[in-house]
Write a protein that holds these residues in place. Structure first.
Motif, short mmCIF file in Angstrom:
data_model
loop_
_atom_site.label_atom_id
_atom_site.label_comp_id
_atom_site.label_asym_id
_atom_site.label_seq_id
_atom_site.Cartn_x
_atom_site.Cartn_y
_atom_site.Cartn_z
N VAL A 51 0.85 -1.19 0.00
CA VAL A 51 0.00 0.00 0.00
C VAL A 51 0.89 1.24 0.00
O VAL A 51 1.82 1.36 0.80
CB VAL A 51 -0.93 0.01 1.24
N VAL A 52 0.60 2.17 -0.93
CA VAL A 52 1.39 3.40 -1.01
C VAL A 52 0.56 4.66 -0.74
O VAL A 52 1.12 5.71 -0.39
CB VAL A 52 2.08 3.52 -2.39
N TRP A 53 -0.75 4.57 -0.92
CA TRP A 53 -1.62 5.72 -0.66
C TRP A 53 -2.97 5.22 -0.18
O TRP A 53 -3.61 4.42 -0.85
CB TRP A 53 -1.80 6.56 -1.93
N GLN A 54 -3.33 5.65 1.02
CA GLN A 54 -4.55 5.16 1.67
C GLN A 54 -4.53 3.62 1.66
O GLN A 54 -3.64 3.02 2.24
CB GLN A 54 -5.77 5.78 1.01
N ASN A 55 -5.46 2.99 0.95
CA ASN A 55 -5.46 1.52 0.93
C ASN A 55 -5.09 0.97 -0.45
O ASN A 55 -5.39 -0.18 -0.76
CB ASN A 55 -6.84 0.99 1.35
N LYS A 56 -4.43 1.76 -1.26
CA LYS A 56 -4.18 1.38 -2.65
C LYS A 56 -2.69 1.13 -2.92
O LYS A 56 -1.81 1.81 -2.38
CB LYS A 56 -4.70 2.46 -3.61
N SER A 57 -2.43 0.16 -3.80
CA SER A 57 -1.07 -0.10 -4.25
C SER A 57 -0.73 0.87 -5.38
O SER A 57 -1.58 1.60 -5.89
CB SER A 57 -0.96 -1.54 -4.76
N PHE A 58 0.53 0.84 -5.81
CA PHE A 58 0.98 1.78 -6.84
C PHE A 58 0.17 1.61 -8.13
O PHE A 58 -0.29 2.60 -8.70
CB PHE A 58 2.46 1.56 -7.12
N TYR A 59 0.01 0.38 -8.59
CA TYR A 59 -0.69 0.19 -9.86
C TYR A 59 -2.15 0.61 -9.80
O TYR A 59 -2.73 1.02 -10.81
CB TYR A 59 -0.59 -1.28 -10.30
#
Length: 314
Positions: A51-59
């Motif tokens: 996870v890089v932002w909130q609950n989302k991965s980079f892609y």
């Protein structure tokens, strides 16, 4: 392998779109530079799943309607760059004994790629691996990293200044002769061109290589960092400008320029043109010179270093 990407620094919460993309593109620029200069980089298999932002991965940030989203042109750069990179978990290198590290005496954290870079550096400093980190998240520079109560210093790089600093450190702390130094100069001093064969002249200086390499690197670093700015202005001010930076340099005086022997010693034919290296920096007041040619700067070229020597005819 010279670089590993620190996946744990890819944390975009609290950043706006512009700041996030700017930092990401700087990191991609550094990877481009490393590739162009022949330095290998790798990353962890965890990078694109975490996870890089909130609950989302980079892609997942490729979705265009999010507050933080990765533009199409950056997606293309990522695809091209990472197609050339390896995952360190798949390489035949020493694996770290632990994946938890302590950075600058802060709390332990799970950072696999930093632990991997630590292990390579601990095994052999000549093969030291620097960590490419996402801007604004970590301390940058030459930082203490501790694993299992043993501390090593690692380079944490977010910009071109620290990128050059890493290679200057490799020169001063790991090289044993001018040939080893030469392998790093393009990365350490990106605003300088060097005449082929010039590094052989270091052997003629007054001290052994290991005793002279620190001031030599300091002079070349200052010429690279400030030469374009200073020689784009009035050259008469150059000695004072460099003097304020701790570097003693000058043009030759009129008497020396009229001396045919002195002129010949300072002349090198480069692609059919005789270049005269009058300007020089002085590692010592009476010896050890770096002769260079700043004339190309006015046309957008680089400062050219042509001679390392003990001293030439005056």
């Amino acid at each position: 392998m010279r670089f590993v990407i620190d996946e744990t620094s890819w944390r975009f919460d609290g950043l706006d779109q512009n700041a996030c993309i700017e930092a990401l593109e700087i990191l991609l620029d550094l990877l481009d530079d490393a590739n162009e200069q022949g330095h290998l980089a790798c990353y962890s298999e965890e990078l694109f799943s975490r996870v890089v932002w909130q609950n989302k991965s980079f892609y997942e940030l490729y979705e265009p309607n999010l507050p933080i989203s990765i533009p199409w042109e950056v997606q293309e750069r990522v695809a091209i760059l990472f197609a050339r990179l390896s995952k360190w978990e798949e390489l035949d290198f020493s694996l770290p004994p632990a994946l938890d590290v302590q950075i600058a005496q802060e709390n332990d954290e799970h950072a696999p790629s930093i632990a991997w870079a630590y292990e390579q550096t601990k095994q052999d400093k000549t093969n030291a691996v620097a960590c490419l980190v996402f801007s604004s998240i970590r301390l940058t520079g030459f930082i203490d990293v501790t694993v299992n109560d043993i501390t090593e210093k690692l380079w944490f790089i977010t910009d071109h200044k620290h990128y050059c600093g890493f290679f200057r450190w490799l020169i001063t702390d790991t090289t044993k002769n001018p040939s080893e130094m030469e392998a790093f100069v393009r990365s350490a001093f990106p605003s300088i061109d060097f005449v082929p064969g010039v590094f052989n002249g270091i052997k003629d200086m007054s001290k052994p290589y290991r005793e002279i390499i620190n001031p030599l690197t300091e002079h070349l670093g200052t010429l690279s960092d400030h030469g374009k700015r200073i020689f784009s202005a009035a050259w008469i001010n150059a000695p004072a400008e460099f003097g304020s930076l701790g570097i003693d340099l000058s043009d030759e005086n009129g008497k020396t320029k009229k001396n045919s022997t002195a002129k010949k010693e300072r002349s090198i034919n480069i692609e059919g043109e005789d270049i005269i290296f009058w300007w020089h920096s002085k590692l010592e007041p009476d010896r050890d010179r770096i002769h260079f040619y700043p004339d190309r700067i006015k046309d957008g070229g680089r400062l050219l270093v042509g001679i390392f020597c003990h001293h030439l005819t005056t």
